[in-house]
Write a protein that holds these residues in place. Structure first.
Motif, PDB file in Angstrom:
ATOM      1  N   PHE A   1      67.865 -11.701   9.678  1.00 34.52           N
ATOM      2  CA  PHE A   1      66.847 -10.941   8.961  1.00 34.52           C
ATOM      3  C   PHE A   1      65.591 -11.775   8.690  1.00 34.52           C
ATOM      4  CE2 PHE A   1      65.045  -9.233   4.967  1.00 34.52           C
ATOM      5  CZ  PHE A   1      64.735  -7.965   5.414  1.00 34.52           C
ATOM      6  N   ILE A   2      65.764 -13.061   8.404  1.00 39.57           N
ATOM      7  CA  ILE A   2      64.618 -13.910   8.073  1.00 39.57           C
ATOM      8  C   ILE A   2      63.644 -14.030   9.251  1.00 39.57           C
ATOM      9  CG2 ILE A   2      63.944 -16.255   7.438  1.00 39.57           C
ATOM     10  CD1 ILE A   2      66.479 -16.282   5.659  1.00 39.57           C
TER      11      ILE A   2
ATOM     12  N   LEU B   1      78.072 -17.404  13.294  1.00 44.54           N
ATOM     13  CA  LEU B   1      77.389 -18.246  12.317  1.00 44.54           C
ATOM     14  C   LEU B   1      77.650 -17.728  10.908  1.00 44.54           C
ATOM     15  CD1 LEU B   1      73.971 -18.657  14.108  1.00 44.54           C
ATOM     16  CD2 LEU B   1      75.831 -20.295  14.005  1.00 44.54           C
ATOM     17  N   PRO B   2      78.020 -18.611   9.984  1.00 44.52           N
ATOM     18  CA  PRO B   2      78.225 -18.157   8.608  1.00 44.52           C
ATOM     19  C   PRO B   2      76.908 -17.675   8.018  1.00 44.52           C
ATOM     20  CG  PRO B   2      78.543 -20.530   8.796  1.00 44.52           C
ATOM     21  CD  PRO B   2      78.267 -20.027  10.153  1.00 44.52           C
ATOM     22  N   SER B   3      76.938 -16.515   7.404  1.00 47.14           N
ATOM     23  CA  SER B   3      75.713 -15.923   6.889  1.00 47.14           C
ATOM     24  C   SER B   3      76.045 -14.955   5.772  1.00 47.14           C
ATOM     25  CB  SER B   3      74.973 -15.182   7.998  1.00 47.14           C
ATOM     26  OG  SER B   3      73.827 -14.557   7.492  1.00 47.14           O
TER      27      SER B   3
ATOM     28  N   LEU C   1      60.285 -15.677  17.815  1.00 45.43           N
ATOM     29  CA  LEU C   1      60.935 -15.055  16.662  1.00 45.43           C
ATOM     30  C   LEU C   1      61.987 -14.036  17.091  1.00 45.43           C
ATOM     31  CD1 LEU C   1      57.843 -14.717  14.345  1.00 45.43           C
ATOM     32  CD2 LEU C   1      59.830 -16.170  13.968  1.00 45.43           C
ATOM     33  N   LEU C   2      61.739 -13.309  18.169  1.00 44.85           N
ATOM     34  CA  LEU C   2      62.743 -12.354  18.652  1.00 44.85           C
ATOM     35  C   LEU C   2      63.987 -13.074  19.179  1.00 44.85           C
ATOM     36  CD1 LEU C   2      60.523  -9.677  20.383  1.00 44.85           C
ATOM     37  CD2 LEU C   2      61.793  -9.467  18.249  1.00 44.85           C
TER      38      LEU C   2
ATOM     39  N   PHE D   1      58.774 -11.937  12.413  1.00 44.51           N
ATOM     40  CA  PHE D   1      58.303 -11.160  13.556  1.00 44.51           C
ATOM     41  C   PHE D   1      57.421 -10.002  13.105  1.00 44.51           C
ATOM     42  CE2 PHE D   1      59.288  -7.197  15.866  1.00 44.51           C
ATOM     43  CZ  PHE D   1      58.527  -7.426  17.000  1.00 44.51           C
ATOM     44  N   ILE D   2      57.846  -9.289  12.082  1.00 49.14           N
ATOM     45  CA  ILE D   2      57.067  -8.152  11.580  1.00 49.14           C
ATOM     46  C   ILE D   2      55.722  -8.627  11.033  1.00 49.14           C
ATOM     47  CG2 ILE D   2      56.985  -6.353   9.805  1.00 49.14           C
ATOM     48  CD1 ILE D   2      58.815  -5.675  12.135  1.00 49.14           C
TER      49      ILE D   2
END
Length: 106
Positions: free
Chosen positions: A71-72, A29-31, A17-18, A77-78
């Motif tokens: 962010f996803i 990357l488009p985001s 995940l990191l 990860f959290i």
């Protein structure tokens, strides 16, 4: 071997995940963005006159998390990291409690 696998898989998931936060948080990357984040490296008037807009550092974690693509996996990860810490704390507590009762096989 099975016990080793059970204890190394959570570490692999967290590292995965990191790495996903680092990869998918890239400006190219488009985001969608939030928290004042920016996306896109290329523009007509770049910072250095070549058309490249660079306003954040390569290892700027906050900027990578400010893009929705980064962010996803950060939320994953959290959630996973917290659940692993809680699970290992509960495992430690249960083994500690059993040792206190005189069970020498643990």
């Amino acid at each position: 071997l099975a016990a080793m696998l059970v204890h190394t898989v959570p570490v692999g998931i967290v590292v995965h995940l990191l790495v996903a936060v680092y990869m998918y948080g890239e400006r190219d990357l488009p985001s969608y963005t939030h928290m004042g984040g920016e996306t896109g490296k290329w523009g007509p008037n770049g910072d250095d006159g070549t058309g490249v807009q660079v306003t954040d550092h390569q290892f700027d974690v906050r900027e990578r998390i400010a893009r929705l693509n980064g962010f996803i996996p950060f939320v994953g990860f959290i959630v996973c990291g917290t659940s692993f810490v809680i699970a290992y704390a509960a495992l430690f507590y249960s083994k500690f409690k059993q040792k206190g009762e005189g069970d020498d096989n643990i």
